[in-house]
Design a protein around this motif. Structure first.
Motif, mmCIF file in Angstrom:
data_model
loop_
_atom_site.group_PDB
_atom_site.id
_atom_site.type_symbol
_atom_site.label_atom_id
_atom_site.label_comp_id
_atom_site.label_asym_id
_atom_site.label_seq_id
_atom_site.Cartn_x
_atom_site.Cartn_y
_atom_site.Cartn_z
ATOM 1 N N GLY A 175 -0.320 -4.571 -2.832
ATOM 2 C CA GLY A 175 0.509 -3.456 -2.413
ATOM 3 C C GLY A 175 0.591 -2.368 -3.456
ATOM 4 O O GLY A 175 -0.242 -2.259 -4.344
ATOM 5 N N THR A 176 1.646 -1.558 -3.348
ATOM 6 C CA THR A 176 1.817 -0.447 -4.273
ATOM 7 C C THR A 176 3.194 -0.444 -4.913
ATOM 8 O O THR A 176 3.670 0.575 -5.388
ATOM 9 C CB THR A 176 1.588 0.894 -3.543
ATOM 10 O OG1 THR A 176 2.487 0.964 -2.428
ATOM 11 C CG2 THR A 176 0.157 1.030 -3.071
ATOM 12 N N GLY A 177 3.856 -1.596 -4.918
ATOM 13 C CA GLY A 177 5.187 -1.707 -5.504
ATOM 14 C C GLY A 177 5.164 -1.639 -7.028
ATOM 15 O O GLY A 177 4.109 -1.560 -7.660
ATOM 16 N N LYS A 178 6.351 -1.684 -7.614
ATOM 17 C CA LYS A 178 6.508 -1.522 -9.060
ATOM 18 C C LYS A 178 5.724 -2.564 -9.871
ATOM 19 O O LYS A 178 5.240 -2.267 -10.963
ATOM 20 C CB LYS A 178 7.998 -1.606 -9.399
ATOM 21 C CG LYS A 178 8.333 -1.207 -10.808
ATOM 22 C CD LYS A 178 9.825 -1.018 -10.995
ATOM 23 C CE LYS A 178 10.469 -2.347 -11.303
ATOM 24 N NZ LYS A 178 11.883 -2.213 -11.727
ATOM 25 N N THR A 179 5.561 -3.766 -9.352
ATOM 26 C CA THR A 179 4.845 -4.812 -10.083
ATOM 27 C C THR A 179 3.422 -5.030 -9.577
ATOM 28 O O THR A 179 2.760 -5.988 -9.970
ATOM 29 C CB THR A 179 5.613 -6.148 -9.994
ATOM 30 O OG1 THR A 179 5.698 -6.547 -8.627
ATOM 31 C CG2 THR A 179 6.988 -6.028 -10.614
ATOM 32 N N SER A 180 2.921 -4.145 -8.728
ATOM 33 C CA SER A 180 1.586 -4.324 -8.155
ATOM 34 C C SER A 180 0.495 -4.040 -9.180
ATOM 35 O O SER A 180 0.685 -3.283 -10.134
ATOM 36 C CB SER A 180 1.396 -3.397 -6.953
ATOM 37 O OG SER A 180 1.278 -2.059 -7.388
ATOM 38 N N SER A 215 -2.505 -0.978 -13.554
ATOM 39 C CA SER A 215 -3.881 -1.202 -13.994
ATOM 40 C C SER A 215 -4.426 -0.002 -14.770
ATOM 41 O O SER A 215 -5.619 0.257 -14.752
ATOM 42 C CB SER A 215 -4.769 -1.513 -12.790
ATOM 43 O OG SER A 215 -4.744 -0.445 -11.876
ATOM 44 N N ARG A 216 -3.565 0.688 -15.452
ATOM 45 C CA ARG A 216 -4.003 1.867 -16.226
ATOM 46 C C ARG A 216 -4.960 1.482 -17.351
ATOM 47 O O ARG A 216 -5.889 2.219 -17.656
ATOM 48 C CB ARG A 216 -2.796 2.606 -16.774
ATOM 49 C CG ARG A 216 -2.022 3.327 -15.707
ATOM 50 C CD ARG A 216 -0.917 4.197 -16.307
ATOM 51 N NE ARG A 216 -0.047 4.668 -15.243
ATOM 52 C CZ ARG A 216 1.119 4.117 -14.938
ATOM 53 N NH1 ARG A 216 1.564 3.077 -15.617
ATOM 54 N NH2 ARG A 216 1.861 4.597 -13.964
ATOM 55 N N LEU A 217 -4.711 0.350 -17.990
ATOM 56 C CA LEU A 217 -5.596 -0.089 -19.064
ATOM 57 C C LEU A 217 -7.006 -0.328 -18.529
ATOM 58 O O LEU A 217 -7.990 0.112 -19.133
ATOM 59 C CB LEU A 217 -5.058 -1.348 -19.738
ATOM 60 C CG LEU A 217 -5.937 -1.921 -20.855
ATOM 61 C CD1 LEU A 217 -6.113 -0.914 -21.980
ATOM 62 C CD2 LEU A 217 -5.338 -3.213 -21.388
ATOM 63 N N ALA A 218 -7.099 -1.002 -17.394
ATOM 64 C CA ALA A 218 -8.414 -1.238 -16.787
ATOM 65 C C ALA A 218 -9.084 0.088 -16.445
ATOM 66 O O ALA A 218 -10.286 0.259 -16.648
ATOM 67 C CB ALA A 218 -8.273 -2.102 -15.541
#
Length: 108
Positions: free
Chosen positions: A12-17, A22-25
């Motif tokens: 999903g697109t929730g706060k913990t998704s 995945s900004r580091l990736a």
């Protein structure tokens, strides 16, 4: 304990998704872009005369990072084809990961 439940990414697109976290990736993908482009130039610029290029992402998870890489590959193949005055090959992409991941979020 089922491995799929333990190792899967939060969909999903929730706060913990994974998609949100995945900004580091994404940063690693950006840094690897020149390497991907160089390898495509070497492989496709050599004797590769195939009309098809098949790519497998074994671990695509549930975020958009997979499509960023596919987009970079498309651009690199199109550029290499243009330099050689050839039609770019058809690209077939296989996405695979654990069944519990939310693959629908890849295409939103």
């Amino acid at each position: 304990m089922e491995v799929g439940r333990v190792l899967r990414m939060n969909g999903g697109t929730g706060k913990t998704s994974y998609a949100i976290n995945s900004r580091l990736a994404r940063a690693v993908i950006a840094k690897a872009k020149p390497v991907v482009e160089e390898n495509i130039r070497e492989v496709y610029g050599g004797n590769m005369l195939s009309e098809f290029l098949k790519v497998a992402d074994l671990g695509c998870s549930s975020g958009s990072n997979t499509l960023i890489v596919v987009s970079q590959m498309l651009e690199a193949v199109a550029a290499a084809s243009g330099r050689m005055n050839r039609q770019p090959p058809a690209l077939q992409v296989f996405l695979n990961d654990l069944p519990g991941n939310d693959f629908n979020s890849l295409f939103k």
